[in-house]
Design an enzyme around this catalytic site. Structure first.
Site, PDB file in Angstrom:
ATOM      1  N   GLY A 162      40.925  64.906  64.433  1.00 15.99           N
ATOM      2  CA  GLY A 162      40.908  63.572  65.028  1.00 15.99           C
ATOM      3  C   GLY A 162      40.753  62.444  64.025  1.00 15.99           C
ATOM      4  N   SER A 211      44.533  67.039  62.986  1.00 20.66           N
ATOM      5  CA  SER A 211      45.468  65.918  62.800  1.00 20.66           C
ATOM      6  C   SER A 211      46.916  66.380  62.624  1.00 20.66           C
ATOM      7  CB  SER A 211      45.030  65.039  61.625  1.00 20.66           C
ATOM      8  OG  SER A 211      43.787  64.416  61.927  1.00 20.66           O
ATOM      9  N   GLU A 247      33.668  70.935  68.154  1.00 18.56           N
ATOM     10  CA  GLU A 247      32.941  69.968  68.998  1.00 18.56           C
ATOM     11  C   GLU A 247      31.895  70.674  69.860  1.00 18.56           C
ATOM     12  OE1 GLU A 247      36.434  68.133  70.634  1.00 18.56           O
ATOM     13  OE2 GLU A 247      36.899  67.301  68.649  1.00 18.56           O
ATOM     14  N   HIS A 300      35.032  75.875  69.457  1.00 17.38           N
ATOM     15  CA  HIS A 300      35.590  74.643  68.886  1.00 17.38           C
ATOM     16  C   HIS A 300      34.465  73.884  68.172  1.00 17.38           C
ATOM     17  CE1 HIS A 300      37.396  70.671  68.584  1.00 17.38           C
ATOM     18  NE2 HIS A 300      38.565  71.269  68.746  1.00 17.38           N
ATOM     19  N   GLY A 346      44.844  65.439  69.603  1.00 24.13           N
ATOM     20  CA  GLY A 346      45.398  64.142  70.013  1.00 24.13           C
ATOM     21  C   GLY A 346      46.886  64.167  70.332  1.00 24.13           C
ATOM     22  N   GLU A 405      40.310  75.099  61.620  1.00 20.34           N
ATOM     23  CA  GLU A 405      40.272  73.656  61.831  1.00 20.34           C
ATOM     24  C   GLU A 405      39.165  73.037  60.977  1.00 20.34           C
ATOM     25  OE1 GLU A 405      42.014  72.614  65.914  1.00 20.34           O
ATOM     26  OE2 GLU A 405      39.918  73.056  66.209  1.00 20.34           O
ATOM     27  N   ASN A 462      45.014  71.195  72.983  1.00 22.47           N
ATOM     28  CA  ASN A 462      43.638  71.048  73.467  1.00 22.47           C
ATOM     29  C   ASN A 462      43.468  69.610  73.953  1.00 22.47           C
ATOM     30  OD1 ASN A 462      40.889  70.887  73.852  1.00 22.47           O
ATOM     31  ND2 ASN A 462      40.365  71.005  71.670  1.00 22.47           N
ATOM     32  N   TRP A 463      43.484  69.460  75.264  1.00 23.09           N
ATOM     33  CA  TRP A 463      43.419  68.104  75.832  1.00 23.09           C
ATOM     34  C   TRP A 463      42.007  67.525  75.764  1.00 23.09           C
ATOM     35  CZ3 TRP A 463      46.702  68.291  81.015  1.00 23.09           C
ATOM     36  CH2 TRP A 463      48.021  68.672  80.694  1.00 23.09           C
TER      37      TRP A 463
HETATM   38  C1  PEP Z   1      41.355  69.861  67.914  1.00 26.52           C
HETATM   39  O1  PEP Z   1      40.587  69.255  68.614  1.00 26.52           O
HETATM   40  O2  PEP Z   1      41.374  71.090  67.979  1.00 26.52           O
HETATM   41  C2  PEP Z   1      42.211  69.117  67.004  1.00 26.52           C
HETATM   42  C3  PEP Z   1      42.811  69.766  66.064  1.00 26.52           C
HETATM   43  O3  PEP Z   1      42.294  67.753  67.199  1.00 26.52           O
HETATM   44  P1  PEP Z   1      43.332  66.744  66.478  1.00 26.52           P
HETATM   45  O4  PEP Z   1      44.690  67.397  66.504  1.00 26.52           O
HETATM   46  O5  PEP Z   1      43.268  65.500  67.279  1.00 26.52           O
HETATM   47  O6  PEP Z   1      42.856  66.556  65.071  1.00 26.52           O
END
Ligand code: PEP
Length: 254
Positions: free
Chosen positions: A172, A212, A98, A96, A234, A166, A11-12
């Site tokens: 993040g 992460s 976010e 997601h 990330g 998640e 996921n960019w």
């Molecule tokens: C995500 O945004 O779905 C995610 C898992 O981010 P990160 O790997 O940066 O924690």
């Protein structure tokens, strides 16, 4: 050992211009193409999808969108309809944290989006996960199972759907969940889907861990019996990291 095929998706988020996205894909492609035991997906921003679809043509790497809207067309300024993505992507990330946190997406909208994605034939990657406060109050199980129930409520055929567990506090932050803790919640998600859709659907359902994930910690996650890959934020912007995570997923099944 599970017969489910692992899926690793990058996921960019809101990163990379079109040129940067192409360079990122070019840097990953040679290695990424070699790990056939894993479904490999990149999810760039909408504006890069056409160019990157072109670059991925003829490769086994699949493209995903980071979102879609639940309506087919109309006065929804700034939104993208499922039909506009048809032929461009195979996957779409839905719900997601976010989107839920910053754009007010609730469970009802997530459910509508899952339906809309399935109608067009996309594989929805449906994200669920608890906040730090919920985690600390011991509400992970009740919250995550309620998100899962709501996301799939009334949907007769879950088809190819993928779930990404998640925990918000792990996204993040550099503070990943423990592999055992993530596996326990993922097993619970599987059981919840079993109640909704039956044991066969649940045992075939692919559930990723996200939060992460890096090449340094992912082996312990992919060794867990209920974890079928990762949704990577990330580290998906770093070609060596992302391809190593995919390699580790491949090694867990070969
Ligand atoms: C995500 O945004 O779905 C995610 C898992 O981010 P990160 O790997 O940066 O924690």
């Amino acid at each position: 050992m599970s017969t489910r095929r692992p899926i690793v998706a990058g996921n960019w988020k809101m990163n990379t211009t079109i040129a940067e996205g192409l360079a990122l894909v070019d840097a990953m492609l040679p290695k990424l193409q070699t790990f056939d035991a894993v479904d490999r997906v990149v999810c760039p921003p909408f504006v890069s999808l056409s160019a990157i679809a072109e670059r991925l043509r003829g490769t086994p790497i699949r493209l995903g969108a980071q979102n879609l809207y639940a309506e087919a067309k109309g006065a929804f300024t700034g939104e993208i309809a499922p039909g506009m993505l048809a032929g461009l992507v195979d996957y779409v990330i839905i719900g997601h944290s976010e989107r839920r946190q910053y754009f007010g997406e609730d469970d009802a909208l997530v459910n509508r989006k899952v339906r809309a994605a399935l109608e067009v034939g996309f594989v929805p990657i449906v994200c669920v996960g608890e906040s730090l406060e919920q985690h600390e109050r011991g509400e992970t199980e009740s919250f995550v199972t309620s998100q899962v129930r709501a996301a799939f409520d009334g949907i007769g055929d879950l088809g190819t759907v993928v779930v990404a567990y998640e925990p918000i506090w792990a996204i993040g932050t550099g503070r990943a969940a423990t592999p055992e803790g993530a596996n326990a919640t993922i097993a619970l998600i599987r059981a919840t889907v079993g109640d909704q859709a039956g044991a066969a659907v649940a045992s075939a359902l692919r559930i990723q861990y996200g939060g992460s994930v890096t090449a340094d910690n992912f082996a312990a996650f992919s060794a867990q019996p209920d974890i079928d890959g990762a949704l990577v934020g990330g580290a998906s912007l770093r070609p060596d990291q992302f391809t190593d995570i995919v390699r580790l997923a491949a090694e867990s099944v070969t």
